[in-house]
Design a protein around this motif. Structure first.
Motif, PDB file in Angstrom:
ATOM      1  N   LEU A  24      22.227  15.465   9.260  1.00  0.00           N
ATOM      2  CA  LEU A  24      20.924  15.711   9.449  1.00  0.00           C
ATOM      3  C   LEU A  24      20.010  14.646   8.911  1.00  0.00           C
ATOM      4  N   ARG A  25      20.359  14.149   7.676  1.00  0.00           N
ATOM      5  CA  ARG A  25      19.541  12.915   7.327  1.00  0.00           C
ATOM      6  C   ARG A  25      19.624  11.861   8.402  1.00  0.00           C
ATOM      7  N   ALA A  26      20.785  11.493   8.988  1.00  0.00           N
ATOM      8  CA  ALA A  26      21.014  10.360   9.948  1.00  0.00           C
ATOM      9  C   ALA A  26      20.265  10.505  11.057  1.00  0.00           C
ATOM     10  N   ALA A  27      20.444  12.178  11.635  1.00  0.00           N
ATOM     11  CA  ALA A  27      20.059  12.373  13.016  1.00  0.00           C
ATOM     12  C   ALA A  27      19.435  13.748  12.935  1.00  0.00           C
ATOM     13  N   PRO A  28      18.186  13.954  12.559  1.00  0.00           N
ATOM     14  CA  PRO A  28      17.311  15.003  12.457  1.00  0.00           C
ATOM     15  C   PRO A  28      17.345  15.934  13.838  1.00  0.00           C
ATOM     16  N   GLY A  29      17.535  15.277  14.791  1.00  0.00           N
ATOM     17  CA  GLY A  29      17.392  16.107  16.117  1.00  0.00           C
ATOM     18  C   GLY A  29      18.432  17.243  16.290  1.00  0.00           C
ATOM     19  N   LEU A  30      19.588  16.927  15.432  1.00  0.00           N
ATOM     20  CA  LEU A  30      20.818  18.018  15.356  1.00  0.00           C
ATOM     21  C   LEU A  30      20.341  19.320  14.720  1.00  0.00           C
ATOM     22  N   SER A  31      19.089  19.321  14.470  1.00  0.00           N
ATOM     23  CA  SER A  31      18.734  20.763  13.744  1.00  0.00           C
ATOM     24  C   SER A  31      19.062  21.902  14.963  1.00  0.00           C
ATOM     25  N   GLY A  32      19.331  22.840  14.292  1.00  0.00           N
ATOM     26  CA  GLY A  32      19.558  24.152  15.168  1.00  0.00           C
ATOM     27  C   GLY A  32      20.516  25.202  14.357  1.00  0.00           C
ATOM     28  N   THR A  33      21.085  25.894  15.267  1.00  0.00           N
ATOM     29  CA  THR A  33      22.009  27.085  14.705  1.00  0.00           C
ATOM     30  C   THR A  33      23.670  26.706  15.199  1.00  0.00           C
ATOM     31  N   TYR A  34      24.366  27.017  14.463  1.00  0.00           N
ATOM     32  CA  TYR A  34      25.840  26.729  14.555  1.00  0.00           C
ATOM     33  C   TYR A  34      26.716  27.670  13.944  1.00  0.00           C
ATOM     34  N   HIS A  35      27.796  27.563  14.367  1.00  0.00           N
ATOM     35  CA  HIS A  35      28.842  28.471  13.824  1.00  0.00           C
ATOM     36  C   HIS A  35      30.070  27.877  13.234  1.00  0.00           C
ATOM     37  N   LEU A  36      30.540  28.536  12.273  1.00  0.00           N
ATOM     38  CA  LEU A  36      31.798  27.944  11.819  1.00  0.00           C
ATOM     39  C   LEU A  36      32.789  29.141  10.980  1.00  0.00           C
ATOM     40  N   SER A  37      33.930  29.427  11.642  1.00  0.00           N
ATOM     41  CA  SER A  37      34.735  30.122  11.275  1.00  0.00           C
ATOM     42  C   SER A  37      36.324  29.776  11.157  1.00  0.00           C
ATOM     43  N   GLY A  38      37.042  30.509  10.467  1.00  0.00           N
ATOM     44  CA  GLY A  38      38.500  30.165  10.612  1.00  0.00           C
ATOM     45  C   GLY A  38      39.290  30.478  11.863  1.00  0.00           C
ATOM     46  N   VAL A  39      40.389  29.764  12.067  1.00  0.00           N
ATOM     47  CA  VAL A  39      41.082  30.104  13.270  1.00  0.00           C
ATOM     48  C   VAL A  39      42.510  30.324  12.665  1.00  0.00           C
TER      49      VAL A  39
END
Length: 282
Positions: free
Chosen positions: A195-210
């Motif tokens: 985010l510090r390098a690319a603020p435009g990546l702001s948003g909602t994301y998911h991370l869960s195990g597989v």
């Protein structure tokens, strides 16, 4: 990079506090029941990024204390996000699969409609909305079924029960991705830098195990890796009533997180082996 982490004893915070450049804040430092104090801490410390790994996580208790859960899970993150936005500091805020209604059998994508089934989910959804409303650089990272060698979690509960029983009934019709806390901690660090390098990546994301699994399947793998002879008896949710309703489908689509930040879903079975190794050494 200097990172300020809200949370100190939680599973993800425990992972973060071991990493260089990270300062964790416990309740004595910043109580989420006093949102203005959390914002004040950010203004006083002025870190390069903030991670909110704290919150009200007692799902059933939230049914009886929804207003209090809302302050901790919604008002406090909103105050943090406003302070971060004013200072131009990226914020990574952890959220949950419980913002969804658990319908269907396909993984929920970040942009899918929400519909929490319980007070905890409603408080976490309100927190997401408060973070977005601050209009700062942020990532809301939803996850599910977190486990580690620290704190109270499903793995430690199964080890305790499995050590004294020949069989154990475990819910088999709730499906999700068990998620190792150390993988979440590493993801938060990577996202903060991204985010510090690319603020435009702001948003909602998911991370869960597989891979995705049922609670019963998760338990069976725990017993197998721990060499416990306890057998799992699969049962439906109706045979294990809880005060707060749980979603039956907690699958999360994590593709956008990999596309944006290069973070892949962790294999929870590998991390489970590591957690069991740590616990054996305790």
């Amino acid at each position: 990079m200097s990172l300020l982490v809200f949370g100190q004893t939680g599973q993800v915070a425990q992972g973060l506090r071991q990493m260089p450049g990270v300062q964790t804040l416990g309740r004595a430092d910043a109580d989420l029941r006093a949102p203005a104090d959390c914002a004040g801490m950010i203004r006083a410390r002025r870190p390069e990024a903030v991670i909110n790994a704290a919150g009200w996580t007692a799902v059933d208790d939230a049914e009886d204390h929804e207003a209090a859960a809302h302050v901790v899970n919604a008002d406090a993150p909103g105050a943090m996000a406003t302070a971060c936005a004013c200072l131009g500091i990226p914020l990574v805020h952890l959220s949950t699969d419980y913002v969804f209604d658990g319908s269907g059998d396909r993984p929920f994508a970040p942009g899918d409609p929400t519909g929490p089934l319980n007070a905890y989910g409603r408080s976490k959804l309100a927190g997401e909305q408060a973070v977005r409303s601050a209009n700062g650089v942020h990532v809301i990272l939803r996850t599910s079924w977190v486990f580690s060698a620290h704190g109270a979690n499903f793995v430690k509960t199964m080890l305790r029960l499995g050590a004294t029983r020949e069989t154990l009934p475990v819910v088999a019709d709730q499906i999700g991705g068990p998620t190792p806390a150390d993988a979440l901690a590493a993801a938060c660090l990577r996202i903060s830098a991204g985010l510090r390098a690319a603020p435009g990546l702001s948003g909602t994301y998911h991370l869960s195990g597989v891979p995705d699994a049922s609670w019963a399947g998760f338990a069976a793998e725990i017993f197998a890796q721990a060499d416990l002879p306890c057998a799992v008896t699969p049962i439906p949710t109706t045979e294990f009533p809880t005060k707060a309703a749980r979603p039956t489908n907690s699958r999360l689509c994590c593709d956008s997180l990999q596309d944006a930040f290069g973070i892949q879903r962790p294999d929870w079975r590998v991390h489970l082996a590591q957690v069991l190794s740590i616990l054996k050494g305790v």
